[in-house]
Scaffold this motif. Structure first.
Motif, PDB file in Angstrom:
ATOM      1  N   HIS B  67       0.858  -1.177   0.000  1.00 43.31           N
ATOM      2  CA  HIS B  67       0.000   0.000   0.000  1.00 43.31           C
ATOM      3  C   HIS B  67       0.895   1.227   0.000  1.00 43.31           C
ATOM      4  N   GLN B  68       0.425   2.265  -0.663  1.00 35.61           N
ATOM      5  CA  GLN B  68       1.120   3.551  -0.591  1.00 35.61           C
ATOM      6  C   GLN B  68       0.133   4.601  -0.128  1.00 35.61           C
ATOM      7  N   PHE B  69       0.547   5.421   0.777  1.00 36.65           N
ATOM      8  CA  PHE B  69      -0.311   6.453   1.362  1.00 36.65           C
ATOM      9  C   PHE B  69      -0.138   7.793   0.638  1.00 36.65           C
ATOM     10  N   PRO B  70      -1.083   8.716   0.860  1.00 41.78           N
ATOM     11  CA  PRO B  70      -0.977  10.018   0.178  1.00 41.78           C
ATOM     12  C   PRO B  70       0.333  10.754   0.462  1.00 41.78           C
ATOM     13  N   ASN B  71       0.969  10.478   1.594  1.00 39.83           N
ATOM     14  CA  ASN B  71       2.248  11.135   1.892  1.00 39.83           C
ATOM     15  C   ASN B  71       3.430  10.364   1.288  1.00 39.83           C
ATOM     16  N   TYR B  72       3.139   9.373   0.451  1.00 43.28           N
ATOM     17  CA  TYR B  72       4.097   8.555  -0.305  1.00 43.28           C
ATOM     18  C   TYR B  72       4.748   7.445   0.511  1.00 43.28           C
ATOM     19  N   SER B  73       4.519   7.423   1.809  1.00 46.82           N
ATOM     20  CA  SER B  73       5.046   6.304   2.578  1.00 46.82           C
ATOM     21  C   SER B  73       4.363   5.018   2.126  1.00 46.82           C
ATOM     22  N   SER B  74       4.968   3.897   2.473  1.00 50.62           N
ATOM     23  CA  SER B  74       4.460   2.633   1.941  1.00 50.62           C
ATOM     24  C   SER B  74       4.546   1.540   2.988  1.00 50.62           C
ATOM     25  N   GLU B  75       3.683   0.562   2.835  1.00 54.60           N
ATOM     26  CA  GLU B  75       3.703  -0.632   3.670  1.00 54.60           C
ATOM     27  C   GLU B  75       3.807  -1.874   2.795  1.00 54.60           C
ATOM     28  N   LEU B  76       4.510  -2.850   3.328  1.00 53.06           N
ATOM     29  CA  LEU B  76       4.558  -4.176   2.716  1.00 53.06           C
ATOM     30  C   LEU B  76       3.917  -5.137   3.702  1.00 53.06           C
ATOM     31  N   ASN B  77       2.916  -5.857   3.256  1.00 51.44           N
ATOM     32  CA  ASN B  77       2.244  -6.841   4.092  1.00 51.44           C
ATOM     33  C   ASN B  77       2.516  -8.243   3.555  1.00 51.44           C
ATOM     34  N   VAL B  78       2.817  -9.132   4.470  1.00 48.51           N
ATOM     35  CA  VAL B  78       2.994 -10.534   4.086  1.00 48.51           C
ATOM     36  C   VAL B  78       2.084 -11.375   4.973  1.00 48.51           C
ATOM     37  N   ASN B  79       1.200 -12.144   4.351  1.00 54.24           N
ATOM     38  CA  ASN B  79       0.280 -13.018   5.081  1.00 54.24           C
ATOM     39  C   ASN B  79       0.781 -14.448   5.096  1.00 54.24           C
ATOM     40  N   ALA B  80       0.273 -15.217   6.046  1.00 56.18           N
ATOM     41  CA  ALA B  80       0.568 -16.651   6.117  1.00 56.18           C
ATOM     42  C   ALA B  80       2.064 -16.910   5.951  1.00 56.18           C
ATOM     43  N   LEU B  81       2.834 -16.324   6.840  1.00 58.01           N
ATOM     44  CA  LEU B  81       4.291 -16.385   6.731  1.00 58.01           C
ATOM     45  C   LEU B  81       4.816 -17.815   6.657  1.00 58.01           C
ATOM     46  N   LEU B  82       5.812 -17.975   5.777  1.00 60.69           N
ATOM     47  CA  LEU B  82       6.522 -19.238   5.627  1.00 60.69           C
ATOM     48  C   LEU B  82       7.959 -19.049   6.102  1.00 60.69           C
ATOM     49  N   LEU B  83       8.606 -20.160   6.433  1.00 60.46           N
ATOM     50  CA  LEU B  83      10.001 -20.060   6.851  1.00 60.46           C
ATOM     51  C   LEU B  83      10.844 -19.387   5.777  1.00 60.46           C
ATOM     52  N   GLY B  84      10.514 -19.630   4.527  1.00 62.21           N
ATOM     53  CA  GLY B  84      11.246 -19.079   3.395  1.00 62.21           C
ATOM     54  C   GLY B  84      11.075 -17.590   3.208  1.00 62.21           C
ATOM     55  N   ASP B  85      10.179 -16.986   3.983  1.00 59.65           N
ATOM     56  CA  ASP B  85      10.014 -15.535   3.898  1.00 59.65           C
ATOM     57  C   ASP B  85      11.057 -14.809   4.739  1.00 59.65           C
ATOM     58  N   SER B  86      11.833 -15.552   5.498  1.00 61.71           N
ATOM     59  CA  SER B  86      12.908 -14.936   6.277  1.00 61.71           C
ATOM     60  C   SER B  86      13.901 -14.280   5.330  1.00 61.71           C
ATOM     61  N   ALA B  87      14.124 -12.995   5.536  1.00 64.07           N
ATOM     62  CA  ALA B  87      14.971 -12.245   4.597  1.00 64.07           C
ATOM     63  C   ALA B  87      15.130 -10.826   5.100  1.00 64.07           C
ATOM     64  N   LEU B  88      15.983 -10.086   4.392  1.00 64.11           N
ATOM     65  CA  LEU B  88      16.084  -8.648   4.573  1.00 64.11           C
ATOM     66  C   LEU B  88      15.164  -8.006   3.543  1.00 64.11           C
ATOM     67  N   TYR B  89      14.272  -7.150   3.990  1.00 64.34           N
ATOM     68  CA  TYR B  89      13.353  -6.486   3.079  1.00 64.34           C
ATOM     69  C   TYR B  89      13.801  -5.032   2.912  1.00 64.34           C
ATOM     70  N   LEU B  90      14.100  -4.696   1.681  1.00 64.86           N
ATOM     71  CA  LEU B  90      14.611  -3.374   1.350  1.00 64.86           C
ATOM     72  C   LEU B  90      13.546  -2.539   0.662  1.00 64.86           C
ATOM     73  N   CYS B  91      13.540  -1.287   0.998  1.00 69.57           N
ATOM     74  CA  CYS B  91      12.682  -0.321   0.347  1.00 69.57           C
ATOM     75  C   CYS B  91      13.587   0.661  -0.397  1.00 69.57           C
ATOM     76  N   ALA B  92      13.165   1.080  -1.572  1.00 65.54           N
ATOM     77  CA  ALA B  92      13.926   2.063  -2.343  1.00 65.54           C
ATOM     78  C   ALA B  92      12.967   3.129  -2.843  1.00 65.54           C
ATOM     79  N   SER B  93      13.407   4.365  -2.831  1.00 66.58           N
ATOM     80  CA  SER B  93      12.526   5.433  -3.310  1.00 66.58           C
ATOM     81  C   SER B  93      13.239   6.296  -4.340  1.00 66.58           C
ATOM     82  N   ARG B  94      12.445   6.943  -5.154  1.00 64.03           N
ATOM     83  CA  ARG B  94      12.974   7.919  -6.095  1.00 64.03           C
ATOM     84  C   ARG B  94      11.875   8.907  -6.440  1.00 64.03           C
ATOM     85  N   GLY B  95      12.265  10.021  -7.027  1.00 61.81           N
ATOM     86  CA  GLY B  95      11.298  10.997  -7.485  1.00 61.81           C
ATOM     87  C   GLY B  95      10.924  10.700  -8.921  1.00 61.81           C
ATOM     88  N   SER B  96       9.654  10.789  -9.247  1.00 65.24           N
ATOM     89  CA  SER B  96       9.204  10.445 -10.601  1.00 65.24           C
ATOM     90  C   SER B  96       9.786  11.394 -11.644  1.00 65.24           C
TER      91      SER B  96
END
Lengths: 114, 114
Positions: B67-96
């Motif tokens: 999801h992205q909010f009007p202020n441009y911040s964002s969320e990542l949601n992961v449901n029904a977690l699996l062991l294989g979802d273990s990781a580093l989650y990176l966010c990257a931003s840029r101006g359009s």
């Protein structure tokens, strides 16, 4: 899908010496971009250098330069005068001309020996 | 300028649970991308958000949503977690309005699924 291969999981270099990191990629596209990113222990990915495939001239950024061989689909990174601060994971990445997705290799861990 | 920030820094979840990760882009940036970096691997593109819409998606199951909010911040949601979802989650931003290669990465969220 595009694939990026880094065949050197680990490399080491003496301080002040030169090291070359290798990268090959597979694509059917003619226009694309290639990148080298650095990921220090702080985990924050930093862009080191980029190359546009339509440019024949190899990119250079201070002590960092690339050897781009389009026909061979090879994109190596040369670090000259290595410094202790260069120690990090280095990732080669590909982006097509029109897409938003970056494809990364598995990385090369660079150790700089004082 | 705080740059790209992510929260939390680390978290531990149990298999089957749901998790939400957050990203605040660099000031002036309106485009946010999410990547999953498993141990010993390069980052893999999950999706990109612009103007509160998912613009492109990588090869990830529907359990991954964002999801992205009007202020441009964002969320990542992961449901029904699996062991294989273990990781580093990176966010990257840029101006359009800026070159696409001028994307800035955050320090990541380390997710461990037990």
């Amino acid at each position: 899908a595009q694939t990026v291969t880094q065949s050197q999981p680990e490399m080491s270099v003496q301080e002040a010496e030169t090291v070359t990191l290798s990268c090959t990629y597979d694509t059917s596209e003619s226009d694309y971009y290639l990148f080298w990113y650095k990921q220090p222990p702080s985990r924050q990915m930093i862009l080191v250098i980029r190359q546009e495939a339509y440019k024949q001239q190899n990119a250079t950024e201070n002590r960092f330069s690339v050897n781009f061989q389009k026909a061979a689909k090879s994109f190596s990174l040369k670090i000259s005068d290595s410094q202790l601060g260069d120690a990090a994971m280095y990732f080669c990445a590909y982006r097509s001309f029109t897409g938003n997705q970056f494809y990364f290799g598995t990385g090369t861990s660079l150790t700089v020996i004082p | 300028d705080a740059g790209v920030t992510q929260s939390p820094t680390h978290l531990i979840k149990t298999r089957g649970q749901q998790v939400t990760l957050r990203c605040s882009p660099k000031s002036g940036h309106d485009t946010v991308s999410w990547y999953q970096q498993a141990l010993g691997q390069g980052p893999q593109f999950i999706f990109q958000y612009y103007e509160e819409e998912e613009r492109q998606r990588g090869n990830f199951p529907d359990r991954f949503s964002g999801h992205q909010f009007p202020n441009y911040s964002s969320e990542l949601n992961v449901n029904a977690l699996l062991l294989g979802d273990s990781a580093l989650y990176l966010c990257a931003s840029r101006g359009s309005g800026q070159p696409f290669y001028e994307q800035y990465f955050g320090p990541g969220t380390r997710l461990t699924v037990t």
